[in-house]
Design an enzyme around this catalytic site. Structure first.
Site, PDB file in Angstrom:
ATOM      1  N   ARG A  81      38.483  34.865  57.613  1.00 48.75           N
ATOM      2  CA  ARG A  81      37.055  34.392  58.119  1.00 48.75           C
ATOM      3  C   ARG A  81      36.634  35.127  59.221  1.00 48.75           C
ATOM      4  O   ARG A  81      37.162  35.375  59.943  1.00 48.75           O
ATOM      5  CB  ARG A  81      37.084  32.832  57.954  1.00 48.75           C
ATOM      6  CG  ARG A  81      37.674  32.494  59.119  1.00 48.75           C
ATOM      7  CD  ARG A  81      36.805  32.395  60.163  1.00 48.75           C
ATOM      8  NE  ARG A  81      37.842  31.490  61.190  1.00 48.75           N
ATOM      9  CZ  ARG A  81      37.669  32.657  62.621  1.00 48.75           C
ATOM     10  NH1 ARG A  81      37.764  33.642  62.448  1.00 48.75           N
ATOM     11  NH2 ARG A  81      38.441  32.130  64.084  1.00 48.75           N
ATOM     12  N   ASP A  87      36.018  22.433  66.751  1.00 50.82           N
ATOM     13  CA  ASP A  87      37.702  22.014  65.356  1.00 50.82           C
ATOM     14  C   ASP A  87      38.054  21.612  65.932  1.00 50.82           C
ATOM     15  O   ASP A  87      38.326  20.370  65.490  1.00 50.82           O
ATOM     16  CB  ASP A  87      37.759  23.104  64.450  1.00 50.82           C
ATOM     17  CG  ASP A  87      38.745  23.545  65.453  1.00 50.82           C
ATOM     18  OD1 ASP A  87      39.000  23.877  66.068  1.00 50.82           O
ATOM     19  OD2 ASP A  87      39.674  24.623  64.454  1.00 50.82           O
ATOM     20  N   SER A 143      44.048  36.347  60.541  1.00 51.45           N
ATOM     21  CA  SER A 143      44.622  36.867  59.257  1.00 51.45           C
ATOM     22  C   SER A 143      46.512  35.538  59.350  1.00 51.45           C
ATOM     23  O   SER A 143      46.876  35.898  58.455  1.00 51.45           O
ATOM     24  CB  SER A 143      45.730  38.274  60.408  1.00 51.45           C
ATOM     25  OG  SER A 143      45.655  37.564  61.850  1.00 51.45           O
ATOM     26  N   GLY A 198      45.221  39.646  65.702  1.00 48.89           N
ATOM     27  CA  GLY A 198      44.599  39.408  66.733  1.00 48.89           C
ATOM     28  C   GLY A 198      43.420  39.911  66.705  1.00 48.89           C
ATOM     29  O   GLY A 198      42.366  39.741  68.213  1.00 48.89           O
ATOM     30  N   GLU A 206      32.288  27.356  68.040  1.00 48.33           N
ATOM     31  CA  GLU A 206      33.747  27.762  68.406  1.00 48.33           C
ATOM     32  C   GLU A 206      34.349  26.743  69.454  1.00 48.33           C
ATOM     33  O   GLU A 206      33.611  25.984  69.643  1.00 48.33           O
ATOM     34  CB  GLU A 206      33.099  28.707  69.239  1.00 48.33           C
ATOM     35  CG  GLU A 206      33.959  30.132  68.725  1.00 48.33           C
ATOM     36  CD  GLU A 206      34.373  30.754  67.542  1.00 48.33           C
ATOM     37  OE1 GLU A 206      35.261  29.773  66.836  1.00 48.33           O
ATOM     38  OE2 GLU A 206      33.223  31.601  66.704  1.00 48.33           O
ATOM     39  N   TYR A 232      44.675  29.942  75.191  1.00 46.09           N
ATOM     40  CA  TYR A 232      43.671  28.292  74.085  1.00 46.09           C
ATOM     41  C   TYR A 232      44.059  27.344  74.075  1.00 46.09           C
ATOM     42  O   TYR A 232      43.774  26.590  74.388  1.00 46.09           O
ATOM     43  CB  TYR A 232      44.848  29.033  72.972  1.00 46.09           C
ATOM     44  CG  TYR A 232      43.734  28.532  71.603  1.00 46.09           C
ATOM     45  CD1 TYR A 232      42.553  29.202  70.810  1.00 46.09           C
ATOM     46  CD2 TYR A 232      44.752  27.294  71.153  1.00 46.09           C
ATOM     47  CE1 TYR A 232      41.898  28.427  70.105  1.00 46.09           C
ATOM     48  CE2 TYR A 232      44.579  27.098  70.429  1.00 46.09           C
ATOM     49  CZ  TYR A 232      43.565  27.257  69.577  1.00 46.09           C
ATOM     50  OH  TYR A 232      42.120  26.429  68.386  1.00 46.09           O
ATOM     51  N   ASP A 275      40.264  27.362  59.929  1.00 49.41           N
ATOM     52  CA  ASP A 275      40.400  28.655  59.262  1.00 49.41           C
ATOM     53  C   ASP A 275      41.664  28.167  58.199  1.00 49.41           C
ATOM     54  O   ASP A 275      40.765  29.212  57.407  1.00 49.41           O
ATOM     55  CB  ASP A 275      41.083  29.155  60.294  1.00 49.41           C
ATOM     56  CG  ASP A 275      40.571  29.870  61.893  1.00 49.41           C
ATOM     57  OD1 ASP A 275      39.316  29.172  62.163  1.00 49.41           O
ATOM     58  OD2 ASP A 275      41.374  30.533  62.995  1.00 49.41           O
TER      59      ASP A 275
END
Length: 352
Positions: free
Chosen positions: A4, A13, A113, A108, A10, A208, A158
């Site tokens: 996606r 979520d 992925s 990455g 951003e 993150y 995702d």
């Protein structure tokens, strides 16, 4: 299962906010079937790696290898088993299978992925056992696999877009209710162009999880100031963030993190409406504002992404451009007039 690109929304979520992703024409495929006996065996064509497990020990192995690439796969299998047993109140029958995993999503690159891998493996196992989950449940199980076994505190975006995405549409998602609205995008005279910086990000690192923690700290400061209960930053307004900061209850860092989330939620809702109305100028402006906030307030961009965005914005036919995904590398996404796509691709490649 497709990868996606997130058009806008951003780092919202995991704050139960709003996102607006769409599927890529890149994805992951798992091909295989049952075998009479022996361990389960899966081979990854991209990694040139084969690994084995039994269904009765797949969860234990996934926990032992937490954070490794194979934990996404074994974790998805373990979560399928957990969901199956929860819904049917029965154990999976002893089964052996073999399979090959093939994908063309750049790892990455900030285009999911990992979620694509989880959903593809889950879909493969669903077919093997002829048992299919409801779509939202399937996405939740794949998200849980990434959180528990890959040790990434991800939101639901995702996995949900990989399960529910439709060709030619972006999917507006309320990450609290999981209600979705498909909005046509990428056809006609406007195209969505994804450009890979080739800087790989790593969500297992400290940045993150740090953003997830900082959002929780920001929320606690706001709750303390107002003396009311709020579940997530999704429940907070920009005015409340400003007031708590001015009252001295938030650090500069907490203020910036909260400010990004609450304004990004507003931008994402506005972007969905702009897309519905084919107001491409407004959509491009909102994408630009999103990147600026991610760069300045959330501080998840990097020099390479900023350089690509600046180049794209300067080109004729580009209405907006921003980093996409978690950041720290990966890709940018640009809204480009169809007549300009080939030239923009050529100029970005040469300039970068």
């Amino acid at each position: 299962a497709p990868g996606r690109v997130n058009v806008i929304g951003e780092h919202t979520d995991y704050n139960e906010g709003f996102v607006f992703p769409m599927c890529l024409e890149l994805g992951t495929v798992v091909v295989g079937g049952r075998v009479p006996s022996g361990p389960c065996r899966l081979y990854s064509a991209s990694k040139d790696l084969e690994f084995t497990f039994d269904l009765d020990n797949v969860k234990a192995i996934a926990e032992d290898e937490k954070g490794e690439w194979t934990s996404y796969i074994r974790g998805a299998v373990a979560k399928f088993m957990e969901g199956y047993e929860e819904e049917t109140k029965t154990k999976l029958p002893p089964t052996s299978f073999v399979g090959v995993i093939v994908g063309n999503i750049p790892c990455g690159g900030g285009v999911s992925s990992s979620a694509s891998l989880e959903v593809a493996v889950m879909t493969f196992v669903e077919e093997l056992f002829n048992y299919r989950f409801e779509e939202d449940k399937k996405a939740r199980l794949c998200q849980a696999a990434e959180r528990e076994f890959a040790d990434v505190p991800c939101g639901i975006m995702d996995q949900l877009i990989s399960v529910k995405g439709k060709h030619g549409s972006a999917l507006f998602v309320d990450c609290r209710s999981l209600e979705t609205v498909a909005v046509p995008l990428g056809s006609g005279d406007m195209k969505v162009l994804v450009t890979n910086s080739m800087v790989k990000h790593d969500l297992h690192g400290s940045e993150y999880p740090a953003r997830v923690r900082q959002c929780k700290e920001s929320l606690e400061a706001i709750k303390k100031h107002f003396g009311v209960e709020k579940a997530f930053l999704r429940d907070v307004s920009k005015e409340e963030v400003e007031e708590a900061f001015k009252a001295g209850h938030m650090s500069d860092l907490a203020y910036k993190r909260a400010l990004h989330v609450v304004t990004e939620n507003q931008r994402t809702q506005e972007a969905m409406r702009a897309c519905k109305n084919k107001d491409w100028t407004s959509l491009g402006r909102l994408m630009n504002e999103s990147h600026d906030s991610l760069r300045d307030n959330y501080q998840v961009s990097c020099p390479e992404l900023d350089a690509l965005v600046d180049m794209a914005r300067s080109m004729e036919g580009v209405l907006g451009s921003r980093m996409t995904g978690a950041g720290f590398g990966g890709c940018i996404v640009s809204l480009v007039r169809e007549s300009s796509v080939d030239r923009v691709k050529e100029e970005l490649t040469r300039g970068y």
